[in-house]
Design a protein around this motif. Structure first.
Motif, short mmCIF file in Angstrom:
data_model
loop_
_atom_site.label_atom_id
_atom_site.label_comp_id
_atom_site.label_asym_id
_atom_site.label_seq_id
_atom_site.Cartn_x
_atom_site.Cartn_y
_atom_site.Cartn_z
N UNK A 379 0.79 -1.22 0.00
CA UNK A 379 0.00 0.00 0.00
C UNK A 379 0.82 1.27 0.00
N UNK A 380 2.01 1.26 -0.55
CA UNK A 380 2.88 2.44 -0.55
C UNK A 380 2.55 3.36 -1.71
N UNK A 381 2.80 4.64 -1.53
CA UNK A 381 2.61 5.63 -2.59
C UNK A 381 3.81 6.56 -2.58
N UNK A 382 4.30 6.90 -3.72
CA UNK A 382 5.45 7.79 -3.80
C UNK A 382 5.29 8.82 -4.90
N UNK A 383 5.67 10.05 -4.64
CA UNK A 383 5.61 11.13 -5.62
C UNK A 383 6.93 11.88 -5.65
N UNK A 384 7.41 12.17 -6.83
CA UNK A 384 8.63 12.95 -7.02
C UNK A 384 8.33 14.10 -7.96
N UNK A 385 8.70 15.32 -7.54
CA UNK A 385 8.54 16.50 -8.38
C UNK A 385 9.85 17.27 -8.41
N UNK A 386 10.35 17.48 -9.61
CA UNK A 386 11.57 18.27 -9.82
C UNK A 386 11.24 19.33 -10.88
N UNK A 387 11.32 20.60 -10.48
CA UNK A 387 10.86 21.70 -11.33
C UNK A 387 11.99 22.72 -11.50
N UNK A 388 12.22 23.12 -12.75
CA UNK A 388 13.18 24.18 -13.03
C UNK A 388 14.56 23.91 -12.49
N UNK A 389 15.00 22.68 -12.62
CA UNK A 389 16.27 22.26 -12.03
C UNK A 389 17.19 21.74 -13.12
N UNK A 390 18.48 22.00 -12.96
CA UNK A 390 19.46 21.55 -13.94
C UNK A 390 20.34 20.46 -13.34
N UNK A 391 20.62 19.46 -14.16
CA UNK A 391 21.45 18.33 -13.74
C UNK A 391 20.82 17.63 -12.54
N UNK A 392 19.70 16.94 -12.79
CA UNK A 392 18.97 16.27 -11.72
C UNK A 392 18.77 14.80 -12.06
N UNK A 393 18.57 14.01 -11.01
CA UNK A 393 18.20 12.62 -11.20
C UNK A 393 17.31 12.18 -10.06
N UNK A 394 16.43 11.24 -10.37
CA UNK A 394 15.50 10.70 -9.38
C UNK A 394 15.49 9.18 -9.51
N UNK A 395 15.53 8.52 -8.34
CA UNK A 395 15.51 7.06 -8.30
C UNK A 395 14.51 6.60 -7.25
N UNK A 396 13.67 5.63 -7.62
CA UNK A 396 12.67 5.12 -6.69
C UNK A 396 12.61 3.60 -6.79
N UNK A 397 12.59 2.96 -5.61
CA UNK A 397 12.45 1.51 -5.52
C UNK A 397 11.24 1.21 -4.65
#
Length: 531
Positions: A379-397
């Motif tokens: 029952x897990x929920x995850x949200x990632x928001x990256x706005x107006x950003x340079x050189x970014x990365x997002x990782x979710x498991x």
């Protein structure tokens, strides 16, 4: 603070310029009720005042005029001991060197205050055992000081106030409690407060054991000398506790809030600190809430660790350089939120172990940002928001049943998103969904890996030089890729483990694109549209 330029330097010069001083000693012993005592020493060496009162309603001075006073003295000490109820004690030391003031009260409805000003190597302490007692330790214009309020009982009030003090307590991070300026309370319905202003190398700690406690540590306008910095600490064991540490305008600061019990609230606020800043909250129990907010700091770290049920955690960092926000939750019904705005080299991390967890990572207008989320349970929920950003990365498991994730990157350059559901630990994550939106950006990468039943994966990219990759293993899975822009690539791989079909759809527009769909199994459907 530079000692050679302060009024304290004048006091020190005056003390050392005095001729040979006499040894003064004053002792008062009183037994009975409604007794009063007053003693004063001036221009003394090895000065000692000792007052002992046994009974009720006794006084050492008044609120308007202290009863134990030392002025212009070396190696000075004040010791007041009162045993009974409704006793009061006031002690004052000024222009003293190597000074100790200790007020001890046993009983109820007592009040004690010790004040030290223009002092060097000073210790002020109020110790109370009983109920409804009030204790204050005040230090002003002093060097190398330590202040403590120790209370045992119920309905007590204790506070430490320091202003324009240099080298207070031992401020090294993670020292054991007792090395600082301290308010210590054991019992119910206690209130502990420490205020420190314009200090150098300071430490402050509030320790409370019991229920309905409130603790506050505030440090402001402090400077770095001797490599120690400023440290604020709140330790609470019991129910319905609230702990707050506020630090502003300092250099090299640390704050630690530890709460063990139920219905606790811990908050660390740090602003405008120029060297190294760390805020750490640890909570164990149920119904906790923790907030760490750090603004306009350098090398700022906000860390929240929660063990138990019903947690909520927020880390908010704004306008900082080299920032890290971390949340660790173990248990059920948890929620985590990290926000980083207008920062350089920002790192956000959330780890949740348990069920019914929710995690949100938000990064806005940063340069060089990374977000990492990991959820283990159902029952897990995850949200990632990256706005107006340079050189970014997002990782979710995510591992478990019923997981959902939505990741959005808007107005970003050189950005990547990587999502793994189920496969990271060799287990399945059934009925999970992953949605990735990358818009108004260039040089984008999105990857989704899913293992299980009835998985849904959606990747939407709007920009040039984008790459989308989806890999699904199981049955009844759906993959959708939409790309708008030039020089884009899309890849979908579906491996069926049963007789029911998987579906894959790829849509690309503008031009210079490549699409690849691989399906293994029976009754699969693939659609590729390029225009």
């Amino acid at each position: 603070m530079n000692l050679s330029r302060t009024p304290l330097a004048v006091a020190a010069a005056l003390l050392f310029a005095l001729p040979a001083l006499a040894d003064n000693s004053s002792t008062v012993n009183q037994t009975g009720t409604a007794n009063s005592a007053a003693t004063e020493q001036a221009i003394s060496d090895n000065a000692k005042i000792s007052v002992t009162q046994i009974g009720n309603g006794n006084q050492v001075g008044t609120a308007d005029e202290a009863g134990a006073v030392q002025q212009l003295a070396f190696d000075s000490s004040i010791a007041v001991s009162q045993n009974g109820d409704k006793n009061q004690a006031w002690a004052t030391q000024g222009l003293v060197f190597d000074t100790v003031s200790k007020l001890q009260q046993t009983g109820s409805d007592n009040a004690a205050e010790t004040v030290q000003g223009y002092s060097i190597n000073a210790l002020g302490e109020v110790s109370q055992n009983g109920f409804r007692n009030i204790g204050y330790t005040v230090q002003d214009l002093a060097f190398d000081t330590q202040a403590r309020v120790l209370q045992t009982g119920s309905d007590n009030r204790g506070a430490v106030e320091q202003s324009s003090v240099e080298t207070t307590g031992a401020a090294q991070a993670y020292r054991a409690i007792g090395e600082y300026n301290t308010v210590k309370q054991v019992g119910e319905d206690n209130l502990g407060t420490i205020e420190q202003i314009n200090l150098v190398d300071s430490g402050a700690a509030v320790s409370q054991t019991g229920s309905l406690n409130i603790a506050k540590v505030s440090q402001s306008d402090q400077n770095l000398e001797a490599g120690n910095g400023s440290w604020g600490e709140v330790l609470q064991t019991g129910n319905e506790n609230s702990g707050t540490v506020t630090q502003s305008g300092n250099s090299t600061v640390g704050a630690y809030v530890e709460q063990v019990g139920d219905a606790n609230t811990g908050e660390v606020t740090q602003q405008g600190n120029s060297n190294f800043t760390i805020g750490y909250v640890y909570q164990e129990g149920g119904n906790h809430g923790a907030i760490v907010a750090q603004n306009d700091n350098v090398r700022a770290t906000g860390y929240i660790e929660q063990v138990g049920d019903g947690f909520a955690a927020v880390v908010n960092q704004t306008g900082s350089v080299l920032v890290t926000g971390q949340i660790l939750q173990s248990g059920a019904d948890s929620a985590g939120y990290v926000e980083q705005t207008n920062s350089f080299d920002a790192n956000a991390q959330i780890l949740q172990v348990g069920s019914a967890n929710a995690a949100t990572l938000v990064q806005t207008d940063n340069l060089h940002a990374a977000a990492y989320g990991e959820q283990r349970g159902t029952g897990n929920r995850g949200d990632i928001k990256q706005i107006g950003t340079e050189s970014v990365n997002a990782t979710t498991l995510q591992n478990g049943n019923g997981n959902t994730l939505e990741a959005n990157q808007t107005g970003v350059v050189h950005a990547s998103i990587s999502i793994a559901q189920g496969s990271a630990w060799g287990e399945t994550a059934d009925l999970s969904s992953a949605i990735v939106n990358q818009t108004a950006g260039d040089d984008l990468l999105a990857e989704v890996r899913q293992t299980g039943l009835s998985q849904t994966s959606v990747i939407e990219q709007d920009g040039d030089i984008t790459v989308a990759s989806i890999a699904q293993s199981g049955t009844l899975n759906v993959a959708l890729v939409t790309q708008t822009g030039g020089n884009n690539r899309a890849s979908v791989s579906q491996i069926g483990t049963g007789g029911t079909a998987n579906q894959a759809t790829v849509s690309q527009s503008i031009g210079f694109y490549t699409a690849s769909v691989t399906q293994n199994g029976a009754g699969n459907v693939a659609t590729v549209t390029q225009h």
